[in-house]
Design a protein around this motif. Structure first.
Motif, PDB file in Angstrom:
ATOM      1  N   TYR A  61       0.839  -1.202   0.000  1.00  0.00           N
ATOM      2  CA  TYR A  61       0.000   0.000   0.000  1.00  0.00           C
ATOM      3  C   TYR A  61       0.873   1.250   0.000  1.00  0.00           C
ATOM      4  CZ  TYR A  61      -3.655  -3.272   1.359  1.00  0.00           C
ATOM      5  OH  TYR A  61      -4.539  -4.334   1.396  1.00  0.00           O
ATOM      6  N   VAL A  62       0.510   2.209  -0.851  1.00  0.00           N
ATOM      7  CA  VAL A  62       1.155   3.518  -0.883  1.00  0.00           C
ATOM      8  C   VAL A  62       0.066   4.559  -0.658  1.00  0.00           C
ATOM      9  CG1 VAL A  62       2.448   5.186  -2.268  1.00  0.00           C
ATOM     10  CG2 VAL A  62       2.992   2.742  -2.432  1.00  0.00           C
ATOM     11  N   GLY A  63       0.247   5.395   0.348  1.00  0.00           N
ATOM     12  CA  GLY A  63      -0.776   6.376   0.683  1.00  0.00           C
ATOM     13  C   GLY A  63      -0.226   7.786   0.763  1.00  0.00           C
ATOM     14  N   VAL A  64      -1.085   8.754   0.437  1.00  0.00           N
ATOM     15  CA  VAL A  64      -0.764  10.173   0.577  1.00  0.00           C
ATOM     16  C   VAL A  64      -1.687  10.740   1.652  1.00  0.00           C
ATOM     17  CG1 VAL A  64      -0.615  12.410  -0.579  1.00  0.00           C
ATOM     18  CG2 VAL A  64      -0.118  10.313  -1.856  1.00  0.00           C
ATOM     19  N   ARG A  65      -1.122  11.435   2.620  1.00  0.00           N
ATOM     20  CA  ARG A  65      -1.869  11.912   3.781  1.00  0.00           C
ATOM     21  C   ARG A  65      -1.537  13.371   4.038  1.00  0.00           C
ATOM     22  NH1 ARG A  65      -0.216  11.867   9.234  1.00  0.00           N
ATOM     23  NH2 ARG A  65      -1.927  11.891  10.756  1.00  0.00           N
ATOM     24  N   LEU A  66      -2.558  14.158   4.355  1.00  0.00           N
ATOM     25  CA  LEU A  66      -2.356  15.554   4.743  1.00  0.00           C
ATOM     26  C   LEU A  66      -2.438  15.643   6.264  1.00  0.00           C
ATOM     27  CD1 LEU A  66      -4.545  17.491   2.137  1.00  0.00           C
ATOM     28  CD2 LEU A  66      -2.196  16.666   1.912  1.00  0.00           C
ATOM     29  N   PRO A  67      -1.333  15.883   6.928  1.00  0.00           N
ATOM     30  CA  PRO A  67      -1.376  15.947   8.392  1.00  0.00           C
ATOM     31  C   PRO A  67      -2.112  17.191   8.877  1.00  0.00           C
ATOM     32  CG  PRO A  67       0.782  16.619   7.603  1.00  0.00           C
ATOM     33  CD  PRO A  67       0.019  16.149   6.396  1.00  0.00           C
ATOM     34  N   GLY A  68      -2.887  17.024   9.971  1.00  0.00           N
ATOM     35  CA  GLY A  68      -3.562  18.173  10.563  1.00  0.00           C
ATOM     36  C   GLY A  68      -5.042  18.198  10.282  1.00  0.00           C
ATOM     37  N   PRO A  69      -5.768  19.074  10.985  1.00  0.00           N
ATOM     38  CA  PRO A  69      -7.226  19.153  10.834  1.00  0.00           C
ATOM     39  C   PRO A  69      -7.634  19.985   9.629  1.00  0.00           C
ATOM     40  CG  PRO A  69      -6.483  20.735  12.476  1.00  0.00           C
ATOM     41  CD  PRO A  69      -5.263  19.986  12.027  1.00  0.00           C
ATOM     42  N   SER A  70      -8.881  19.768   9.197  1.00  0.00           N
ATOM     43  CA  SER A  70      -9.535  20.625   8.191  1.00  0.00           C
ATOM     44  C   SER A  70      -8.715  20.766   6.916  1.00  0.00           C
ATOM     45  CB  SER A  70      -9.828  22.012   8.781  1.00  0.00           C
ATOM     46  OG  SER A  70     -10.630  21.901   9.932  1.00  0.00           O
ATOM     47  N   ARG A  71      -8.357  19.632   6.315  1.00  0.00           N
ATOM     48  CA  ARG A  71      -7.573  19.638   5.084  1.00  0.00           C
ATOM     49  C   ARG A  71      -8.394  19.022   3.961  1.00  0.00           C
ATOM     50  NH1 ARG A  71      -2.010  19.409   5.786  1.00  0.00           N
ATOM     51  NH2 ARG A  71      -1.969  19.960   3.571  1.00  0.00           N
ATOM     52  N   THR A  72      -8.201  19.485   2.735  1.00  0.00           N
ATOM     53  CA  THR A  72      -8.828  18.922   1.537  1.00  0.00           C
ATOM     54  C   THR A  72      -7.731  18.377   0.639  1.00  0.00           C
ATOM     55  OG1 THR A  72     -10.657  20.498   1.627  1.00  0.00           O
ATOM     56  CG2 THR A  72     -10.286  19.382  -0.474  1.00  0.00           C
ATOM     57  N   LEU A  73      -7.815  17.089   0.306  1.00  0.00           N
ATOM     58  CA  LEU A  73      -6.784  16.439  -0.505  1.00  0.00           C
ATOM     59  C   LEU A  73      -7.287  16.276  -1.939  1.00  0.00           C
ATOM     60  CD1 LEU A  73      -4.131  14.910  -0.898  1.00  0.00           C
ATOM     61  CD2 LEU A  73      -5.257  12.862  -0.019  1.00  0.00           C
ATOM     62  N   THR A  74      -6.558  16.885  -2.893  1.00  0.00           N
ATOM     63  CA  THR A  74      -6.851  16.740  -4.321  1.00  0.00           C
ATOM     64  C   THR A  74      -5.595  16.235  -5.011  1.00  0.00           C
ATOM     65  OG1 THR A  74      -8.393  18.609  -4.232  1.00  0.00           O
ATOM     66  CG2 THR A  74      -7.671  17.893  -6.406  1.00  0.00           C
ATOM     67  N   LEU A  75      -5.716  15.111  -5.719  1.00  0.00           N
ATOM     68  CA  LEU A  75      -4.592  14.514  -6.435  1.00  0.00           C
ATOM     69  C   LEU A  75      -4.999  14.265  -7.881  1.00  0.00           C
ATOM     70  CD1 LEU A  75      -3.621  11.854  -3.740  1.00  0.00           C
ATOM     71  CD2 LEU A  75      -2.316  13.917  -4.293  1.00  0.00           C
ATOM     72  N   CYS A  76      -4.168  14.705  -8.828  1.00  0.00           N
ATOM     73  CA  CYS A  76      -4.485  14.473 -10.238  1.00  0.00           C
ATOM     74  C   CYS A  76      -3.822  13.210 -10.772  1.00  0.00           C
ATOM     75  CB  CYS A  76      -4.081  15.688 -11.062  1.00  0.00           C
ATOM     76  SG  CYS A  76      -5.127  17.126 -10.686  1.00  0.00           S
ATOM     77  N   GLU A  77      -2.776  12.741 -10.119  1.00  0.00           N
ATOM     78  CA  GLU A  77      -2.161  11.451 -10.469  1.00  0.00           C
ATOM     79  C   GLU A  77      -1.146  11.091  -9.389  1.00  0.00           C
ATOM     80  OE1 GLU A  77      -1.989   8.161 -13.241  1.00  0.00           O
ATOM     81  OE2 GLU A  77      -3.301   9.907 -13.104  1.00  0.00           O
ATOM     82  N   VAL A  78      -1.065   9.790  -9.094  1.00  0.00           N
ATOM     83  CA  VAL A  78      -0.018   9.261  -8.228  1.00  0.00           C
ATOM     84  C   VAL A  78       0.635   8.100  -8.975  1.00  0.00           C
ATOM     85  CG1 VAL A  78       0.549   8.165  -6.033  1.00  0.00           C
ATOM     86  CG2 VAL A  78      -1.242   9.917  -6.121  1.00  0.00           C
ATOM     87  N   GLN A  79       1.940   8.181  -9.174  1.00  0.00           N
ATOM     88  CA  GLN A  79       2.679   7.133  -9.870  1.00  0.00           C
ATOM     89  C   GLN A  79       3.710   6.533  -8.921  1.00  0.00           C
ATOM     90  OE1 GLN A  79       4.036   9.755 -13.066  1.00  0.00           O
ATOM     91  NE2 GLN A  79       2.797   8.611 -14.512  1.00  0.00           N
ATOM     92  N   VAL A  80       3.778   5.211  -8.890  1.00  0.00           N
ATOM     93  CA  VAL A  80       4.710   4.496  -8.028  1.00  0.00           C
ATOM     94  C   VAL A  80       5.662   3.709  -8.926  1.00  0.00           C
ATOM     95  CG1 VAL A  80       4.959   2.810  -6.178  1.00  0.00           C
ATOM     96  CG2 VAL A  80       2.968   4.329  -6.217  1.00  0.00           C
ATOM     97  N   PHE A  81       6.959   3.980  -8.789  1.00  0.00           N
ATOM     98  CA  PHE A  81       7.950   3.379  -9.670  1.00  0.00           C
ATOM     99  C   PHE A  81       8.842   2.418  -8.887  1.00  0.00           C
ATOM    100  CE2 PHE A  81       6.744   7.290 -11.734  1.00  0.00           C
ATOM    101  CZ  PHE A  81       6.707   6.953 -13.080  1.00  0.00           C
ATOM    102  N   PRO A  82       8.975   1.185  -9.372  1.00  0.00           N
ATOM    103  CA  PRO A  82       9.941   0.270  -8.772  1.00  0.00           C
ATOM    104  C   PRO A  82      11.363   0.698  -9.140  1.00  0.00           C
ATOM    105  CG  PRO A  82       9.006  -0.710 -10.733  1.00  0.00           C
ATOM    106  CD  PRO A  82       8.291   0.601 -10.523  1.00  0.00           C
ATOM    107  N   GLY A  83      12.330   0.119  -8.471  1.00  0.00           N
ATOM    108  CA  GLY A  83      13.709   0.570  -8.627  1.00  0.00           C
ATOM    109  C   GLY A  83      14.389   0.052  -9.870  1.00  0.00           C
ATOM    110  N   VAL A  84      14.045   0.575 -11.034  1.00  0.00           N
ATOM    111  CA  VAL A  84      14.680   0.152 -12.285  1.00  0.00           C
ATOM    112  C   VAL A  84      15.237   1.396 -12.977  1.00  0.00           C
ATOM    113  CG1 VAL A  84      14.409  -1.158 -14.426  1.00  0.00           C
ATOM    114  CG2 VAL A  84      12.969  -1.691 -12.465  1.00  0.00           C
ATOM    115  N   ASN A  85      16.350   1.889 -12.471  1.00  0.00           N
ATOM    116  CA  ASN A  85      17.028   3.044 -13.058  1.00  0.00           C
ATOM    117  C   ASN A  85      18.061   2.525 -14.054  1.00  0.00           C
ATOM    118  OD1 ASN A  85      18.546   5.340 -13.642  1.00  0.00           O
ATOM    119  ND2 ASN A  85      19.558   5.351 -11.646  1.00  0.00           N
ATOM    120  N   VAL A  86      17.769   2.624 -15.356  1.00  0.00           N
ATOM    121  CA  VAL A  86      18.630   2.012 -16.375  1.00  0.00           C
ATOM    122  C   VAL A  86      19.873   2.836 -16.671  1.00  0.00           C
ATOM    123  CG1 VAL A  86      16.755   0.717 -17.438  1.00  0.00           C
ATOM    124  CG2 VAL A  86      17.272   3.023 -18.260  1.00  0.00           C
TER     125      VAL A  86
END
Length: 241
Positions: A61-86
């Motif tokens: 699991y990969v999560g994005v969290r906004l710490p603190g009260p009264s927050r609005t989270l808007t995400l247009c894309e989240v990309q998770v890359f494994p370690g393949v740096n060529v």
């Protein structure tokens, strides 16, 4: 194993809502209980995305969290890359080299060390007699579909020297003749790295070029991540897991 997480922010309005944010990675479905990748992260509201390095972390699991009260989270894309740096460990060159106490070699930008302190000995640098169109490039050994290029800037000083810069990708050893990935790019000098998306581009050579006269190019790491068609073996491994 997660190499990095790329967050694409809202750009039409209210981009500042994302700051600060945390990233959690682990095997618990209660994702906020999973370990954090670093601490509080901040995105430059003038840039559409931020690349967060999470080397050595593993999780389902990969999560994005906004710490603190009264927050609005808007995400247009989240990309998770494994370690393949060529690019890591591949032959690299540049238009000139600042040779002082073995600092500045082109190979330092593909040695796997992202330390942004130039005097730690892991950054490349062109000569301090500034070049016109100063350039650095890596030979990947074969042609790859390139998804993204991550640039790590010098952080102990002189971070503004990198702006603006171009990225060229193609099969010509004359790197500046290869197609550009986008136009002029700019890195926020307060951020150590910048991820440039180059979907659909293919090439054996990936180059970073500073357009214009009297430029000094310093890079502390360049990572090249291949696109989907180059990652069949990685995808099969993920499916098995």
């Amino acid at each position: 194993m997660v190499d990095r997480v790329v967050i694409t922010n809202r750009q039409d309005a209210l981009p500042e809502r994302l700051n600060p944010f945390n990233i959690h990675i682990g095997d618990s479905a209660q994702f906020s209980a999973n370990p954090k990748c670093g601490g509080d992260h901040q995105i430059d509201v003038n840039q559409p995305s931020i690349s967060v390095s999470c080397l050595g972390m593993r999780g389902r699991y990969v999560g994005v969290r906004l710490p603190g009260p009264s927050r609005t989270l808007t995400l247009c894309e989240v990309q998770v890359f494994p370690g393949v740096n060529v690019a890591q460990g591949k032959p690299a060159d540049q238009t000139s080299t600042y040779r002082y106490a073995h600092h500045g070699l082109a190979s330092h930008a593909v040695d796997g060390n992202t330390d942004g302190n130039y005097y730690s000995g892991s950054c490349a640098s062109t000569a301090h007699l500034p070049d016109a169109n100063a350039s650095w490039w890596v030979d990947l050994g074969e042609s790859y579909m390139v998804d993204s290029v991550v640039i790590f800037n010098r952080m102990d000083c002189c971070g503004d020297w990198l702006n603006p810069f171009n990225i060229h990708i193609g099969d010509s050893a004359q790197v500046s003749t290869n197609p550009q990935c986008g136009g002029d790019h700019r890195i926020d000098v307060n951020q150590s790295s910048f991820s440039v998306l180059c979907p659909g581009m293919r090439g054996r050579y990936v180059g970073v070029r500073l357009p214009g006269p009297s430029r000094i190019l310093q890079l502390c790491e360049v990572q090249v991540f291949p696109g989907r068609s180059s990652l069949h073996s990685v995808e099969l491994l993920i499916l098995r897991l």
